[in-house]
Design an enzyme around this catalytic site. Sequence first.
Site, PDB file in Angstrom:
ATOM      1  N   GLU A   1      41.629  58.700  22.530  1.00 46.03           N
ATOM      2  CA  GLU A   1      42.055  59.029  23.900  1.00 46.03           C
ATOM      3  C   GLU A   1      43.375  59.808  23.878  1.00 46.03           C
ATOM      4  O   GLU A   1      43.548  60.779  24.623  1.00 46.03           O
ATOM      5  CB  GLU A   1      42.194  57.748  24.732  1.00 46.03           C
ATOM      6  CG  GLU A   1      40.861  57.034  24.928  1.00 46.03           C
ATOM      7  CD  GLU A   1      40.981  55.836  25.840  1.00 46.03           C
ATOM      8  OE1 GLU A   1      40.717  55.980  27.039  1.00 46.03           O
ATOM      9  OE2 GLU A   1      41.333  54.739  25.353  1.00 46.03           O
TER      10      GLU A   1
ATOM     11  N   GLU B   1      35.322  50.476  21.267  1.00 45.81           N
ATOM     12  CA  GLU B   1      35.377  49.662  22.488  1.00 45.81           C
ATOM     13  C   GLU B   1      33.995  49.070  22.789  1.00 45.81           C
ATOM     14  O   GLU B   1      33.881  47.917  23.205  1.00 45.81           O
ATOM     15  CB  GLU B   1      35.814  50.512  23.691  1.00 45.81           C
ATOM     16  CG  GLU B   1      37.281  50.897  23.693  1.00 45.81           C
ATOM     17  CD  GLU B   1      37.566  52.204  22.966  1.00 45.81           C
ATOM     18  OE1 GLU B   1      36.752  52.606  22.110  1.00 45.81           O
ATOM     19  OE2 GLU B   1      38.616  52.807  23.247  1.00 45.81           O
TER      20      GLU B   1
HETATM   21  C1  1HE Z   1      45.357  46.405  14.145  1.00 41.84           C
HETATM   22  C2  1HE Z   1      44.535  47.362  14.725  1.00 41.84           C
HETATM   23  C3  1HE Z   1      44.417  47.367  16.139  1.00 41.84           C
HETATM   24  C4  1HE Z   1      44.469  47.671  12.594  1.00 41.84           C
HETATM   25  N1  1HE Z   1      45.110  46.433  16.815  1.00 41.84           N
HETATM   26  N2  1HE Z   1      46.027  45.508  14.856  1.00 41.84           N
HETATM   27  N3  1HE Z   1      40.599  49.710  17.805  1.00 41.84           N
HETATM   28  C5  1HE Z   1      39.708  49.249  16.895  1.00 41.84           C
HETATM   29  O1  1HE Z   1      38.820  48.510  17.190  1.00 41.84           O
HETATM   30  C6  1HE Z   1      39.972  49.699  15.478  1.00 41.84           C
HETATM   31  C7  1HE Z   1      40.423  48.492  14.654  1.00 41.84           C
HETATM   32  N4  1HE Z   1      40.924  48.878  13.361  1.00 41.84           N
HETATM   33  C8  1HE Z   1      40.124  49.261  12.332  1.00 41.84           C
HETATM   34  O2  1HE Z   1      38.926  49.411  12.461  1.00 41.84           O
HETATM   35  C9  1HE Z   1      40.797  49.476  11.012  1.00 41.84           C
HETATM   36  O3  1HE Z   1      42.021  48.766  11.012  1.00 41.84           O
HETATM   37  C10 1HE Z   1      41.079  50.962  10.672  1.00 41.84           C
HETATM   38  C11 1HE Z   1      39.773  51.695  10.404  1.00 41.84           C
HETATM   39  C12 1HE Z   1      41.826  51.653  11.798  1.00 41.84           C
HETATM   40  C13 1HE Z   1      41.985  51.023   9.429  1.00 41.84           C
HETATM   41  O4  1HE Z   1      41.403  50.261   8.359  1.00 41.84           O
HETATM   42  P1  1HE Z   1      42.319  49.820   7.134  1.00 41.84           P
HETATM   43  O5  1HE Z   1      41.407  49.132   6.139  1.00 41.84           O
HETATM   44  O6  1HE Z   1      43.133  50.951   6.633  1.00 41.84           O
HETATM   45  O7  1HE Z   1      43.394  48.761   7.711  1.00 41.84           O
HETATM   46  P2  1HE Z   1      43.190  47.218   8.102  1.00 41.84           P
HETATM   47  O8  1HE Z   1      43.312  46.377   6.859  1.00 41.84           O
HETATM   48  O9  1HE Z   1      41.970  47.018   8.904  1.00 41.84           O
HETATM   49  O10 1HE Z   1      44.430  46.946   9.074  1.00 41.84           O
HETATM   50  C14 1HE Z   1      45.773  46.857   8.591  1.00 41.84           C
HETATM   51  C15 1HE Z   1      46.557  46.006   9.576  1.00 41.84           C
HETATM   52  O11 1HE Z   1      46.575  46.645  10.841  1.00 41.84           O
HETATM   53  C16 1HE Z   1      45.885  44.655   9.827  1.00 41.84           C
HETATM   54  O12 1HE Z   1      46.914  43.715  10.130  1.00 41.84           O
HETATM   55  P3  1HE Z   1      47.463  42.693   9.020  1.00 41.84           P
HETATM   56  O13 1HE Z   1      48.512  41.916   9.732  1.00 41.84           O
HETATM   57  O14 1HE Z   1      46.272  41.873   8.604  1.00 41.84           O
HETATM   58  O15 1HE Z   1      47.990  43.534   7.880  1.00 41.84           O
HETATM   59  C17 1HE Z   1      45.072  44.903  11.076  1.00 41.84           C
HETATM   60  O16 1HE Z   1      44.810  43.726  11.817  1.00 41.84           O
HETATM   61  C18 1HE Z   1      46.006  45.804  11.848  1.00 41.84           C
HETATM   62  N5  1HE Z   1      45.292  46.609  12.816  1.00 41.84           N
HETATM   63  N6  1HE Z   1      43.982  48.139  13.747  1.00 41.84           N
HETATM   64  C19 1HE Z   1      45.886  45.536  16.186  1.00 41.84           C
HETATM   65  N7  1HE Z   1      43.669  48.259  16.785  1.00 41.84           N
HETATM   66  C20 1HE Z   1      43.409  51.915  26.586  1.00 41.84           C
HETATM   67  S1  1HE Z   1      42.071  51.109  26.057  1.00 41.84           S
HETATM   68  C21 1HE Z   1      41.814  51.571  24.426  1.00 41.84           C
HETATM   69  C22 1HE Z   1      40.823  50.615  23.842  1.00 41.84           C
HETATM   70  C23 1HE Z   1      40.783  50.683  22.364  1.00 41.84           C
HETATM   71  O17 1HE Z   1      41.486  51.435  21.728  1.00 41.84           O
HETATM   72  S2  1HE Z   1      39.681  49.610  21.634  1.00 41.84           S
HETATM   73  C24 1HE Z   1      39.653  50.088  19.969  1.00 41.84           C
HETATM   74  C25 1HE Z   1      40.654  49.307  19.170  1.00 41.84           C
END
Ligand code: 1HE
Length: 266
Positions: free
Chosen positions: A119, A139
Amino acid sequence: MSNPILERARAHGVTLEMNDQVAVVTLSRPAKRNALSDTLIEAIRDIFQNLPQEARAAVIAGEGEHFCAGLDLSELNERDAGEGVYHSRSWHVALDAVQFGKVPVVAALHGAVVGGGLELAAACHIRVADESTFYALPEGTRGIFVGGGGSVRVPKLIGVARMTDMMLTGRVFNAADGERIGLAQYLVPTGAALDKALELAKRIGTNAPLTNYALMHALPRIAEQPADHGYLTEALMASIAQSTPEAKDRVRAFLKGKAAKVRKAD
Ligand code: 1HE
Protein backbone atom coordinates in the site's frame (compact mmCIF):
# COMPACT_ATOMS: atom_id res chain seq x y z
CA MET A 1 20.71 21.86 14.06
CA SER A 2 18.47 19.30 15.74
CA ASN A 3 15.06 18.82 14.22
CA PRO A 4 12.41 17.38 16.59
CA ILE A 5 10.37 15.87 13.73
CA LEU A 6 13.39 14.00 12.38
CA GLU A 7 14.52 12.93 15.85
CA ARG A 8 11.08 11.53 16.66
CA ALA A 9 10.89 9.83 13.26
CA ARG A 10 14.32 8.24 13.73
CA ALA A 11 13.25 6.94 17.15
CA HIS A 12 10.22 5.33 15.51
CA GLY A 13 12.11 3.75 12.61
CA VAL A 14 12.22 6.30 9.77
CA THR A 15 15.21 8.37 8.71
CA LEU A 16 15.60 11.25 6.28
CA GLU A 17 18.82 12.23 4.55
CA MET A 18 19.34 14.65 1.71
CA ASN A 19 21.27 13.43 -1.33
CA ASP A 20 21.74 16.58 -3.40
CA GLN A 21 18.14 17.77 -3.74
CA VAL A 22 16.60 14.35 -3.22
CA ALA A 23 15.07 13.51 0.17
CA VAL A 24 15.94 9.88 0.91
CA VAL A 25 13.47 8.42 3.39
CA THR A 26 14.42 5.03 4.81
CA LEU A 27 12.27 2.60 6.81
CA SER A 28 14.76 1.60 9.50
CA ARG A 29 13.23 -1.16 11.55
CA PRO A 30 14.97 -4.11 9.94
CA ALA A 31 14.67 -6.48 12.95
CA LYS A 32 10.87 -6.33 12.41
CA ARG A 33 11.22 -6.28 8.62
CA ASN A 34 10.18 -2.60 8.65
CA ALA A 35 6.68 -3.54 9.90
CA LEU A 36 4.54 -0.40 10.04
CA SER A 37 3.67 0.39 13.65
CA ASP A 38 1.32 3.27 14.47
CA THR A 39 4.26 5.50 15.42
CA LEU A 40 6.13 4.60 12.25
CA ILE A 41 3.09 5.57 10.16
CA GLU A 42 2.94 8.89 12.04
CA ALA A 43 6.65 9.39 11.32
CA ILE A 44 6.06 8.85 7.58
CA ARG A 45 3.24 11.41 7.72
CA ASP A 46 5.37 13.95 9.58
CA ILE A 47 8.39 13.52 7.31
CA PHE A 48 6.42 13.90 4.07
CA GLN A 49 4.39 16.82 5.41
CA ASN A 50 7.62 18.60 6.40
CA LEU A 51 10.11 17.80 3.66
CA PRO A 52 13.05 20.20 3.52
CA GLN A 53 12.43 23.25 1.36
CA GLU A 54 15.26 22.30 -1.01
CA ALA A 55 13.86 18.83 -1.80
CA ARG A 56 12.90 18.49 -5.49
CA ALA A 57 12.08 14.76 -5.35
CA ALA A 58 12.09 11.93 -2.79
CA VAL A 59 13.03 8.27 -2.60
CA ILE A 60 11.63 5.80 -0.10
CA ALA A 61 13.56 2.62 0.66
CA GLY A 62 13.76 -0.08 3.32
CA GLU A 63 16.76 -1.06 5.44
CA GLY A 64 17.69 -4.74 5.73
CA GLU A 65 16.52 -7.70 3.69
CA HIS A 66 13.03 -6.41 2.90
CA PHE A 67 11.31 -3.21 1.85
CA CYS A 68 8.39 -3.68 4.24
CA ALA A 69 6.39 -6.47 5.96
CA GLY A 70 3.22 -4.35 6.16
CA LEU A 71 1.11 -3.59 9.21
CA ASP A 72 2.77 -4.34 12.54
CA LEU A 73 0.56 -7.30 13.43
CA SER A 74 1.54 -7.13 17.10
CA GLU A 75 -0.58 -3.96 17.46
CA LEU A 76 -3.72 -5.41 15.84
CA ASN A 77 -5.15 -7.33 18.80
CA GLU A 78 -5.80 -4.29 20.96
CA ARG A 79 -8.15 -2.46 18.57
CA ASP A 80 -11.96 -2.47 18.58
CA ALA A 81 -14.08 -1.63 15.50
CA GLY A 82 -14.23 2.11 16.10
CA GLU A 83 -10.51 2.33 16.74
CA GLY A 84 -9.97 0.32 13.55
CA VAL A 85 -11.68 3.04 11.52
CA TYR A 86 -9.50 5.77 13.03
CA HIS A 87 -6.43 3.59 12.51
CA SER A 88 -7.18 3.05 8.83
CA ARG A 89 -7.93 6.76 8.38
CA SER A 90 -4.57 7.60 9.96
CA TRP A 91 -2.88 5.51 7.27
CA HIS A 92 -4.87 7.37 4.62
CA VAL A 93 -3.55 10.70 5.91
CA ALA A 94 0.04 9.44 6.02
CA LEU A 95 0.00 7.83 2.57
CA ASP A 96 -1.79 10.85 1.11
CA ALA A 97 1.13 12.91 2.44
CA VAL A 98 3.36 10.68 0.29
CA GLN A 99 1.20 10.77 -2.85
CA PHE A 100 -0.08 14.33 -2.65
CA GLY A 101 2.90 16.00 -1.00
CA LYS A 102 5.38 18.54 -2.31
CA VAL A 103 7.50 16.37 -4.58
CA PRO A 104 7.33 13.16 -6.61
CA VAL A 105 8.35 10.03 -4.70
CA VAL A 106 10.22 7.03 -6.14
CA ALA A 107 10.01 3.75 -4.21
CA ALA A 108 13.13 1.54 -4.19
CA LEU A 109 11.82 -1.98 -3.61
CA HIS A 110 13.53 -5.20 -2.60
CA GLY A 111 12.54 -8.36 -0.76
CA ALA A 112 9.05 -8.39 0.75
CA VAL A 113 6.66 -5.69 -0.42
CA VAL A 114 3.62 -7.04 1.35
CA GLY A 115 0.34 -5.90 2.84
CA GLY A 116 0.67 -2.32 4.02
CA GLY A 117 4.16 -2.28 2.48
CA LEU A 118 2.56 -2.67 -0.94
CA GLU A 119 0.00 0.00 0.00
CA LEU A 120 2.88 2.35 0.82
CA ALA A 121 4.67 1.50 -2.43
CA ALA A 122 1.43 2.13 -4.35
CA ALA A 123 1.24 5.66 -2.89
CA CYS A 124 4.57 6.49 -4.56
CA HIS A 125 4.72 7.89 -8.09
CA ILE A 126 7.28 5.45 -9.49
CA ARG A 127 8.30 2.01 -8.26
CA VAL A 128 11.74 0.54 -8.97
CA ALA A 129 12.10 -3.12 -7.95
CA ASP A 130 15.19 -5.29 -7.79
CA GLU A 131 15.17 -9.00 -8.67
CA SER A 132 14.71 -10.05 -5.02
CA THR A 133 11.34 -8.29 -4.77
CA PHE A 134 8.11 -10.17 -4.11
CA TYR A 135 4.62 -8.81 -3.68
CA ALA A 136 1.69 -10.16 -1.66
CA LEU A 137 -1.47 -9.05 0.12
CA PRO A 138 -1.62 -11.54 3.02
CA GLU A 139 -4.52 -9.64 4.59
CA GLY A 140 -6.82 -12.14 2.86
CA THR A 141 -5.25 -15.07 4.70
CA ARG A 142 -4.91 -13.17 8.01
CA GLY A 143 -8.68 -12.63 8.15
CA ILE A 144 -8.43 -8.88 7.65
CA PHE A 145 -8.64 -6.40 4.76
CA VAL A 146 -6.40 -3.71 3.34
CA GLY A 147 -6.76 -0.45 5.28
CA GLY A 148 -4.04 1.85 3.98
CA GLY A 149 -5.69 2.91 0.75
CA GLY A 150 -4.77 -0.32 -1.04
CA SER A 151 -8.25 -0.98 -2.36
CA VAL A 152 -8.15 2.42 -4.08
CA ARG A 153 -4.53 2.47 -5.28
CA VAL A 154 -3.60 -1.13 -6.08
CA PRO A 155 -6.44 -1.74 -8.60
CA LYS A 156 -5.25 1.38 -10.45
CA LEU A 157 -1.90 -0.36 -10.94
CA ILE A 158 -2.96 -3.94 -11.67
CA GLY A 159 -6.79 -4.01 -11.90
CA VAL A 160 -9.46 -5.30 -9.55
CA ALA A 161 -9.21 -8.90 -10.86
CA ARG A 162 -5.51 -9.30 -10.03
CA MET A 163 -5.88 -7.70 -6.59
CA THR A 164 -8.86 -9.96 -5.86
CA ASP A 165 -6.74 -12.98 -6.87
CA MET A 166 -3.86 -11.86 -4.60
CA MET A 167 -6.20 -11.52 -1.63
CA LEU A 168 -8.42 -14.56 -2.23
CA THR A 169 -5.62 -17.02 -2.97
CA GLY A 170 -2.58 -15.52 -1.24
CA ARG A 171 -0.87 -15.33 -4.63
CA VAL A 172 2.68 -13.97 -4.49
CA PHE A 173 4.14 -12.20 -7.54
CA ASN A 174 7.88 -12.34 -8.12
CA ALA A 175 9.86 -9.33 -9.33
CA ALA A 176 9.58 -10.11 -13.05
CA ASP A 177 5.84 -10.79 -12.92
CA GLY A 178 5.37 -7.73 -10.70
CA GLU A 179 6.92 -5.55 -13.38
CA ARG A 180 4.94 -7.30 -16.13
CA ILE A 181 1.57 -6.65 -14.44
CA GLY A 182 2.39 -3.06 -13.45
CA LEU A 183 3.32 -3.23 -9.77
CA ALA A 184 6.71 -1.73 -10.65
CA GLN A 185 7.73 0.35 -13.67
CA TYR A 186 11.45 -0.55 -13.47
CA LEU A 187 13.15 -3.90 -12.79
CA VAL A 188 16.86 -3.87 -11.94
CA PRO A 189 19.44 -6.41 -10.69
CA THR A 190 19.45 -7.32 -7.01
CA GLY A 191 20.91 -4.53 -4.92
CA ALA A 192 20.50 -1.86 -7.61
CA ALA A 193 17.05 -0.44 -6.76
CA LEU A 194 18.22 2.42 -4.55
CA ASP A 195 20.79 3.68 -7.08
CA LYS A 196 18.25 3.52 -9.90
CA ALA A 197 15.62 5.25 -7.76
CA LEU A 198 18.09 8.00 -6.91
CA GLU A 199 19.04 8.42 -10.56
CA LEU A 200 15.36 8.78 -11.51
CA ALA A 201 14.63 11.12 -8.61
CA LYS A 202 17.53 13.39 -9.60
CA ARG A 203 16.24 13.43 -13.17
CA ILE A 204 12.71 14.23 -11.93
CA GLY A 205 14.15 17.04 -9.82
CA THR A 206 15.37 18.81 -12.96
CA ASN A 207 11.79 19.20 -14.27
CA ALA A 208 9.95 22.46 -13.80
CA PRO A 209 8.36 22.23 -10.31
CA LEU A 210 4.95 23.14 -11.74
CA THR A 211 5.11 20.27 -14.22
CA ASN A 212 5.88 17.87 -11.37
CA TYR A 213 3.04 19.41 -9.38
CA ALA A 214 0.65 18.92 -12.30
CA LEU A 215 1.66 15.28 -12.66
CA MET A 216 1.18 14.59 -8.95
CA HIS A 217 -1.95 16.61 -8.28
CA ALA A 218 -3.78 17.22 -11.55
CA LEU A 219 -3.17 14.06 -13.61
CA PRO A 220 -4.62 11.48 -11.14
CA ARG A 221 -7.69 13.69 -10.63
CA ILE A 222 -8.17 14.34 -14.34
CA ALA A 223 -7.99 10.59 -14.93
CA GLU A 224 -10.90 10.13 -12.48
CA GLN A 225 -13.05 12.86 -14.01
CA PRO A 226 -15.69 12.35 -16.69
CA ALA A 227 -14.00 13.08 -20.04
CA ASP A 228 -15.63 16.48 -20.59
CA HIS A 229 -14.56 17.67 -17.10
CA GLY A 230 -11.12 16.15 -17.63
CA TYR A 231 -10.53 18.00 -20.88
CA LEU A 232 -11.37 21.31 -19.23
CA THR A 233 -9.13 20.64 -16.21
CA GLU A 234 -6.36 19.59 -18.59
CA ALA A 235 -6.72 22.80 -20.57
CA LEU A 236 -6.53 24.90 -17.40
CA MET A 237 -3.48 23.03 -16.12
CA ALA A 238 -1.74 23.17 -19.49
CA SER A 239 -2.39 26.88 -19.79
CA ILE A 240 -1.03 27.63 -16.30
CA ALA A 241 2.08 25.52 -16.89
CA GLN A 242 2.78 27.11 -20.30
CA SER A 243 2.46 30.61 -18.91
CA THR A 244 5.33 30.26 -16.42
CA PRO A 245 8.65 31.98 -17.24
CA GLU A 246 10.42 28.66 -16.67
CA ALA A 247 8.37 26.95 -19.40
CA LYS A 248 9.05 29.80 -21.81
CA ASP A 249 12.81 29.64 -21.06
CA ARG A 250 12.88 25.89 -21.62
CA VAL A 251 11.03 26.06 -24.94
CA ARG A 252 13.22 28.96 -26.11
CA ALA A 253 16.35 26.96 -25.23
CA PHE A 254 15.14 24.05 -27.38
CA LEU A 255 14.32 26.31 -30.31
CA LYS A 256 17.86 27.74 -30.11
CA GLY A 257 19.29 24.21 -30.16
CA LYS A 258 20.42 24.52 -26.53
CA ALA A 259 18.23 21.83 -24.96
CA ALA A 260 18.38 18.04 -25.29
CA LYS A 261 16.42 16.38 -28.09
CA VAL A 262 14.30 13.31 -27.47
CA ARG A 263 16.46 10.31 -28.43
CA LYS A 264 15.47 6.83 -29.55
CA ALA A 265 15.16 4.35 -26.64
CA ASP A 266 17.95 1.75 -26.20
C1 1HE B 1 6.58 -8.75 12.06
C2 1HE B 1 5.92 -8.58 10.85
C3 1HE B 1 4.69 -7.87 10.85
C4 1HE B 1 7.73 -9.68 10.45
N1 1HE B 1 4.25 -7.42 12.04
N2 1HE B 1 6.10 -8.29 13.21
N3 1HE B 1 1.99 -8.57 6.98
C5 1HE B 1 2.18 -9.91 6.88
O1 1HE B 1 1.31 -10.69 7.07
C6 1HE B 1 3.60 -10.31 6.56
C7 1HE B 1 4.21 -10.99 7.78
N4 1HE B 1 5.62 -11.19 7.65
C8 1HE B 1 6.17 -12.16 6.86
O2 1HE B 1 5.50 -12.86 6.13
C9 1HE B 1 7.66 -12.33 6.95
O3 1HE B 1 8.09 -11.79 8.19
C10 1HE B 1 8.45 -11.66 5.80
C11 1HE B 1 8.20 -12.39 4.50
C12 1HE B 1 8.07 -10.20 5.64
C13 1HE B 1 9.95 -11.69 6.15
O4 1HE B 1 10.36 -13.03 6.46
P1 1HE B 1 11.72 -13.27 7.25
O5 1HE B 1 11.91 -14.77 7.33
O6 1HE B 1 12.82 -12.48 6.67
O7 1HE B 1 11.51 -12.67 8.73
P2 1HE B 1 10.70 -13.28 9.97
O8 1HE B 1 11.58 -14.26 10.70
O9 1HE B 1 9.38 -13.78 9.56
O10 1HE B 1 10.45 -11.99 10.88
C14 1HE B 1 11.50 -11.36 11.62
C15 1HE B 1 10.86 -10.64 12.80
O11 1HE B 1 9.98 -9.64 12.32
C16 1HE B 1 9.98 -11.57 13.63
O12 1HE B 1 10.01 -11.10 14.98
P3 1HE B 1 10.95 -11.79 16.08
O13 1HE B 1 10.69 -11.01 17.32
O14 1HE B 1 10.49 -13.22 16.16
O15 1HE B 1 12.37 -11.68 15.57
C17 1HE B 1 8.60 -11.33 13.06
O16 1HE B 1 7.56 -11.63 13.98
C18 1HE B 1 8.65 -9.85 12.80
N5 1HE B 1 7.70 -9.45 11.79
N6 1HE B 1 6.65 -9.17 9.85
C19 1HE B 1 4.93 -7.63 13.18
N7 1HE B 1 4.01 -7.64 9.74
C20 1HE B 1 -3.33 -0.72 6.93
S1 1HE B 1 -3.76 -2.31 6.92
C21 1HE B 1 -2.42 -3.20 6.31
C22 1HE B 1 -2.68 -4.64 6.60
C23 1HE B 1 -1.45 -5.47 6.45
O17 1HE B 1 -0.39 -4.99 6.13
S2 1HE B 1 -1.67 -7.12 6.78
C24 1HE B 1 -0.18 -7.86 6.27
C25 1HE B 1 0.78 -7.95 7.42
